[in-house]
Design a protein around this motif. Structure first.
Motif, mmCIF file in Angstrom:
data_model
loop_
_atom_site.group_PDB
_atom_site.id
_atom_site.type_symbol
_atom_site.label_atom_id
_atom_site.label_comp_id
_atom_site.label_asym_id
_atom_site.label_seq_id
_atom_site.Cartn_x
_atom_site.Cartn_y
_atom_site.Cartn_z
ATOM 1 N N THR A 124 45.402 2.559 26.446
ATOM 2 C CA THR A 124 45.135 1.104 25.977
ATOM 3 C C THR A 124 43.786 0.692 26.801
ATOM 4 O OG1 THR A 124 47.342 0.589 25.741
ATOM 5 C CG2 THR A 124 45.608 -1.116 26.187
ATOM 6 N N PHE A 125 43.657 1.094 28.222
ATOM 7 C CA PHE A 125 42.311 1.005 28.920
ATOM 8 C C PHE A 125 41.335 1.857 28.516
ATOM 9 C CE2 PHE A 125 45.684 0.103 32.529
ATOM 10 C CZ PHE A 125 45.131 -1.288 32.405
ATOM 11 N N LYS A 126 41.688 2.987 27.946
ATOM 12 C CA LYS A 126 40.533 4.021 27.313
ATOM 13 C C LYS A 126 40.071 3.295 26.323
ATOM 14 C CE LYS A 126 41.974 8.240 29.652
ATOM 15 N NZ LYS A 126 42.916 9.386 29.324
ATOM 16 N N ASN A 127 40.721 2.933 25.342
ATOM 17 C CA ASN A 127 40.464 2.347 24.057
ATOM 18 C C ASN A 127 39.735 0.988 24.184
ATOM 19 O OD1 ASN A 127 41.028 2.394 21.047
ATOM 20 N ND2 ASN A 127 41.771 0.304 21.429
ATOM 21 N N GLU A 128 39.978 0.145 25.020
ATOM 22 C CA GLU A 128 39.072 -0.900 25.299
ATOM 23 C C GLU A 128 37.805 -0.570 25.611
ATOM 24 O OE1 GLU A 128 39.866 -4.276 24.841
ATOM 25 O OE2 GLU A 128 41.564 -3.651 23.746
ATOM 26 N N PHE A 129 37.607 0.593 26.358
ATOM 27 C CA PHE A 129 36.393 0.887 27.109
ATOM 28 C C PHE A 129 35.381 1.571 25.976
ATOM 29 C CE2 PHE A 129 37.973 -0.685 31.023
ATOM 30 C CZ PHE A 129 36.677 -1.221 31.661
ATOM 31 N N ALA A 130 36.275 2.044 24.985
ATOM 32 C CA ALA A 130 35.774 2.939 23.807
ATOM 33 C C ALA A 130 34.602 2.271 23.012
ATOM 34 C CB ALA A 130 36.772 3.742 23.007
ATOM 35 N N LYS A 131 34.960 0.643 22.952
ATOM 36 C CA LYS A 131 34.188 -0.147 22.381
ATOM 37 C C LYS A 131 32.717 -0.113 22.623
ATOM 38 C CE LYS A 131 38.174 -3.231 21.394
ATOM 39 N NZ LYS A 131 38.345 -4.840 21.694
ATOM 40 N N ASP A 132 32.303 0.366 23.831
ATOM 41 C CA ASP A 132 30.949 0.199 24.369
ATOM 42 C C ASP A 132 30.771 1.232 25.024
ATOM 43 O OD1 ASP A 132 29.980 -2.545 23.030
ATOM 44 O OD2 ASP A 132 31.544 -3.154 24.200
ATOM 45 N N ALA A 133 29.310 1.508 25.540
ATOM 46 C CA ALA A 133 29.054 2.546 26.590
ATOM 47 C C ALA A 133 29.679 2.302 27.835
ATOM 48 C CB ALA A 133 27.652 2.858 26.497
ATOM 49 N N MET A 134 30.304 3.315 28.547
ATOM 50 C CA MET A 134 30.927 3.044 29.805
ATOM 51 C C MET A 134 30.001 2.313 30.859
ATOM 52 S SD MET A 134 34.174 3.570 29.477
ATOM 53 C CE MET A 134 34.771 3.966 31.135
ATOM 54 N N ASN A 135 28.464 3.002 30.968
ATOM 55 C CA ASN A 135 27.407 2.197 31.611
ATOM 56 C C ASN A 135 26.665 0.938 31.315
ATOM 57 O OD1 ASN A 135 26.417 4.018 29.693
ATOM 58 N ND2 ASN A 135 24.728 4.602 31.320
ATOM 59 N N ILE A 171 50.752 -0.940 24.975
ATOM 60 C CA ILE A 171 51.034 0.567 25.432
ATOM 61 C C ILE A 171 50.505 1.393 23.995
ATOM 62 C CG2 ILE A 171 52.725 2.118 25.891
ATOM 63 C CD1 ILE A 171 54.478 0.100 27.185
ATOM 64 N N LEU A 172 49.435 1.939 24.140
ATOM 65 C CA LEU A 172 49.076 2.664 23.046
ATOM 66 C C LEU A 172 49.095 4.325 22.900
ATOM 67 C CD1 LEU A 172 47.195 2.376 20.295
ATOM 68 C CD2 LEU A 172 45.191 2.760 22.017
ATOM 69 N N PHE A 229 62.091 11.222 32.858
ATOM 70 C CA PHE A 229 60.736 11.717 33.180
ATOM 71 C C PHE A 229 59.712 11.537 32.257
ATOM 72 C CE2 PHE A 229 57.418 14.768 34.324
ATOM 73 C CZ PHE A 229 57.298 14.557 35.818
ATOM 74 N N THR A 230 60.221 11.968 30.890
ATOM 75 C CA THR A 230 59.314 12.116 29.673
ATOM 76 C C THR A 230 58.962 10.668 29.365
ATOM 77 O OG1 THR A 230 60.508 14.093 28.990
ATOM 78 C CG2 THR A 230 59.176 12.704 27.253
ATOM 79 N N LEU A 231 59.878 9.751 29.501
ATOM 80 C CA LEU A 231 59.691 8.285 28.794
ATOM 81 C C LEU A 231 58.990 7.935 30.080
ATOM 82 C CD1 LEU A 231 63.136 7.216 27.504
ATOM 83 C CD2 LEU A 231 61.286 7.868 26.392
ATOM 84 N N LEU A 232 58.948 7.877 31.369
ATOM 85 C CA LEU A 232 58.258 7.024 32.159
ATOM 86 C C LEU A 232 56.556 7.787 32.242
ATOM 87 C CD1 LEU A 232 60.386 7.196 35.488
ATOM 88 C CD2 LEU A 232 59.667 5.425 34.344
ATOM 89 N N PHE A 233 56.394 8.967 32.077
ATOM 90 C CA PHE A 233 55.052 9.588 31.973
ATOM 91 C C PHE A 233 54.364 9.048 30.469
ATOM 92 C CE2 PHE A 233 55.832 12.112 35.599
ATOM 93 C CZ PHE A 233 54.301 12.172 36.029
ATOM 94 N N GLY A 234 55.318 9.075 29.597
ATOM 95 C CA GLY A 234 54.937 8.629 28.128
ATOM 96 C C GLY A 234 54.121 7.501 28.025
ATOM 97 N N ILE A 235 55.001 6.486 28.838
ATOM 98 C CA ILE A 235 54.592 4.989 28.822
ATOM 99 C C ILE A 235 53.413 4.986 29.675
ATOM 100 C CG2 ILE A 235 55.378 2.727 29.766
ATOM 101 C CD1 ILE A 235 58.245 3.425 28.699
ATOM 102 N N GLY A 236 53.351 5.403 30.874
ATOM 103 C CA GLY A 236 52.401 5.537 31.716
ATOM 104 C C GLY A 236 51.028 6.103 30.837
ATOM 105 N N ASN A 237 51.085 7.165 30.018
ATOM 106 C CA ASN A 237 49.921 7.397 29.574
ATOM 107 C C ASN A 237 49.568 6.549 28.410
ATOM 108 O OD1 ASN A 237 49.665 9.840 30.831
ATOM 109 N ND2 ASN A 237 50.993 11.075 29.671
ATOM 110 N N GLY A 238 50.544 6.137 27.871
ATOM 111 C CA GLY A 238 50.078 4.740 26.878
ATOM 112 C C GLY A 238 49.663 3.537 27.237
ATOM 113 N N LEU A 239 49.716 3.278 28.720
ATOM 114 C CA LEU A 239 48.884 2.252 29.187
ATOM 115 C C LEU A 239 47.434 2.633 29.535
ATOM 116 C CD1 LEU A 239 51.475 0.900 31.730
ATOM 117 C CD2 LEU A 239 50.882 -0.513 29.877
ATOM 118 N N GLN A 240 47.170 3.767 30.038
ATOM 119 C CA GLN A 240 46.153 4.650 30.265
ATOM 120 C C GLN A 240 45.433 4.481 28.970
ATOM 121 O OE1 GLN A 240 46.766 8.120 32.095
ATOM 122 N NE2 GLN A 240 47.129 6.987 34.172
#
Length: 409
Positions: free
Chosen positions: A48-59, A365-366, A35-46
């Protein structure tokens, strides 16, 4: 109330039945670990997405000009579309109610020199609002202002990595650098959540760059942030509408997808949001499937444990133990094993994520990790399952008459 004798009995039972206790503990620990590993990897993928969008304003919306791929109104294929200052005024006038900020941009690559240090960097001519588009944060000095624009000042704001490359441990603020043979004063240093690559840009007033690099009114690109009150669908529609109007203004075929490029973060947000929802559902299904498997395993083991101890329970009843005391003892043992094993599985899972986390970045996976409330909640679910699993067979066994329990095989 703490009952020392009962705890002694529990530890004696565990020590006499090591294999049984180990199997119970392993079932719980393994379920929490997965359970811990699954949620950890899932959060890592999320992450990654957030880090990519952190480069610029979301709007953000970016539009740039290119060459046409379709003939239109007597114009040949391959015609170069060139944005100019009047396009900037046109967008502000026509869409001002939906535009939060807008900045034109010119971009060039040039050698930058400070004393004996030199390197090649990207120079961007922008308006003061551009730092919002990049989500930049000025750490020393200031960003560009409209006085710099109006006076066409030879000033620059540099990224932290430029400062590090050229100035080492010294502060760059207030010093002068040579960019392509022209001397500029550094009025600020900025950091960027996009990381090192975004901190190797140099910003100068848009008007200065237009004058010094061509003495014209050409624009390479527009950076726009739209009104954050717009819904994602409205923001997507808004981006396409601006693109259509510019195509109309420059006599571009409406179906020409290359002549005027568009990158609307609202579209990316919509896609990523859908992916993250799907990923979250998948992880929840798999995670809770793992927990259910753990619950079934605990239940089966507890049924076996109580059945195996039928004679022991008969003896306890024969010497005066009440059904309530027998049930309480079995449940306490079940809860103890489940809680300890669940915590061990949690620690082991978190440890694995910390050790292998850095190596997972190449798989996008970040910083994989889990929030304590989620895993504690999963552990509580297993403990409750252990209670129920222990209670039902214990209740049946506690109600058996001593003579029947003693004669059980």
């Amino acid at each position: 109330m703490f009952d020392l004798d009962r705890w002694r009995e529990i530890f004696q039972s565990i020590s006499k039945n090591k294999l049984r206790s180990a199997l119970s503990g392993f079932t719980v620990a393994f379920a929490i670990l997965l359970f811990t590993l699954l949620f950890g990897i899932g959060n890592g993928l999320q992450n990654t997405f957030k880090n990519e969008f952190a480069k610029d304003a979301m709007n953000s919306i970016y539009m740039w000009s290119n060459r046409t791929t379709k003939a239109y109104k007597g114009n040949q294929i391959g015609r170069r579309i060139q944005f100019k200052n009047d396009d900037f005024s046109y967008l502000k006038e026509k869409f001002g109610d939906k535009i939060q900020t807008i900045s034109p941009r010119i971009q060039r690559t040039s050698e930058v020199v400070y004393k004996s240090e030199k390197d090649v960097y990207t120079i961007r001519g922008v308006y003061p609002e551009y730092y919002i588009l990049e989500s930049a944060e000025v750490t020393e000095g200031r960003f560009l202002n409209y006085r710099d624009i109006n006076e066409k000042s030879k000033v620059v704001v540099i990224g932290k990595m430029v400062e590090k490359d050229l100035f080492g441990q010294l502060s760059a603020f207030g010093k002068q650098i040579n960019i392509g043979g022209i001397i500029y004063k550094i009025i600020g240093v900025f950091s960027d959540p996009g990381g090192d690559s975004d901190e190797r840009y140099i910003y100068t007033p848009f008007s200065t760059m237009q004058k010094l690099y061509g003495n014209n009114d050409y624009i390479d690109e527009f950076g726009i942030t739209y009104n954050p009150d717009l819904s994602i669908d409205d923001a997507i529609s808004f981006g396409f509408k601006m693109q259509r109007e510019l195509k109309k203004k420059h006599n571009v075929d409406p179906n020409d997808q290359r002549a005027i490029g568009l990158n609307n973060y609202a579209s990316d947000n919509k896609e990523v949001s859908g992916m993250m929802v799907g990923l979250g559902i998948l992880i929840l299904v798999i995670g809770f499937g793992t927990l259910i498997a753990g619950i079934v395993g605990i239940s089966n083991i507890m049924v076996y444990i109580v059945k195996e101890r039928t004679k022991e329970l008969g003896i306890r009843k024969a010497v005066g133990a009440t059904p309530k005391a027998i049930v309480a003892m079995i449940m306490q043992e079940s809860i103890f094993i489940t809680a300890i094993s669940g915590y061990a599985g949690l620690l082991f899972g978190v440890g694995i994520l910390k050790v292998v986390g850095p190596s997972l970045e190449k798989f996008f996976i970040l910083n994989p990790g889990v929030s304590q409330p989620v895993v504690i909640g999963a552990t509580v679910v297993l403990i409750l399952a252990g209670m129920i699993a222990g209670y039902l067979p214990a209740k049946r066994a506690a109600n058996i008459k001593p003579v029947v329990a003693l004669s059980a095989d």
